[in-house]
Design a protein around this motif. Sequence first.
Motif, PDB file in Angstrom:
ATOM      1  N   GLY A  44      56.561  49.093  99.942  1.00 55.62           N
ATOM      2  CA  GLY A  44      56.726  50.619 100.110  1.00 55.62           C
ATOM      3  C   GLY A  44      58.019  51.321 100.423  1.00 55.62           C
ATOM      4  O   GLY A  44      57.960  52.113 101.160  1.00 55.62           O
ATOM      5  N   HIS A  45      59.044  50.337  99.967  1.00 55.28           N
ATOM      6  CA  HIS A  45      60.207  51.109 100.001  1.00 55.28           C
ATOM      7  C   HIS A  45      60.421  52.233  99.735  1.00 55.28           C
ATOM      8  O   HIS A  45      60.369  52.642  98.453  1.00 55.28           O
ATOM      9  CB  HIS A  45      61.278  50.242  98.823  1.00 55.28           C
ATOM     10  N   PRO A  46      60.882  53.244 100.144  1.00 52.06           N
ATOM     11  CA  PRO A  46      60.715  55.103 100.614  1.00 52.06           C
ATOM     12  C   PRO A  46      61.546  55.696  98.971  1.00 52.06           C
ATOM     13  O   PRO A  46      61.770  56.392  98.620  1.00 52.06           O
ATOM     14  CB  PRO A  46      60.373  55.391 101.538  1.00 52.06           C
ATOM     15  N   ARG A  47      62.580  54.905  98.480  1.00 54.28           N
ATOM     16  CA  ARG A  47      64.114  55.440  98.285  1.00 54.28           C
ATOM     17  C   ARG A  47      63.784  54.509  96.156  1.00 54.28           C
ATOM     18  O   ARG A  47      65.426  54.632  95.845  1.00 54.28           O
ATOM     19  CB  ARG A  47      65.010  55.644  98.604  1.00 54.28           C
ATOM     20  N   ALA A  48      63.152  54.222  96.182  1.00 51.44           N
ATOM     21  CA  ALA A  48      62.721  53.522  94.747  1.00 51.44           C
ATOM     22  C   ALA A  48      63.316  54.301  93.589  1.00 51.44           C
ATOM     23  O   ALA A  48      62.468  55.763  93.330  1.00 51.44           O
ATOM     24  CB  ALA A  48      61.413  52.800  94.308  1.00 51.44           C
ATOM     25  N   GLU A  49      63.838  54.010  92.422  1.00 48.72           N
ATOM     26  CA  GLU A  49      64.163  54.739  91.459  1.00 48.72           C
ATOM     27  C   GLU A  49      62.939  55.008  90.706  1.00 48.72           C
ATOM     28  O   GLU A  49      62.173  54.182  90.714  1.00 48.72           O
ATOM     29  CB  GLU A  49      65.163  54.166  91.036  1.00 48.72           C
ATOM     30  N   LEU A  50      62.639  56.626  90.291  1.00 47.97           N
ATOM     31  CA  LEU A  50      61.543  56.515  89.794  1.00 47.97           C
ATOM     32  C   LEU A  50      61.419  56.775  88.525  1.00 47.97           C
ATOM     33  O   LEU A  50      60.574  56.160  88.538  1.00 47.97           O
ATOM     34  CB  LEU A  50      61.609  58.438  89.980  1.00 47.97           C
ATOM     35  N   GLY A  51      62.603  56.341  87.865  1.00 51.56           N
ATOM     36  CA  GLY A  51      62.152  56.052  86.629  1.00 51.56           C
ATOM     37  C   GLY A  51      62.112  54.452  86.640  1.00 51.56           C
ATOM     38  O   GLY A  51      61.200  53.593  85.830  1.00 51.56           O
TER      39      GLY A  51
END
Length: 96
Positions: A44-51
């Motif tokens: 659940g890492h909140p800052r994963a790159e959307l792409g």
Amino acid sequence: MFIRTPADLGAVIRDRRRQLKLDQAAFAKRIGVSRQWVIEIERGHPRAELGLVLRALDALNIRIDVDADQTVRRRAHGAVDINAIVDKAKRPGHDQ
């Protein structure tokens, strides 16, 4: 299913990966990321790159369907009711 948090999305990704019998290393290789990235997204890492998240969902055949003009029932905390969207889309006469 409601996806309200990064942890919810991580759980969906982890469960689908397991259903497909992919280990984290094989899945990471398939989408071009490190195994550590897979571990973080599944936690659940909140800052994963959307792409990269979208690439992961695509590799797992998880589809996101959004109709910006559709009125959606919402819970008190504002989560989107995916079941309402699906039910409306299945009704006869709904433009597809």
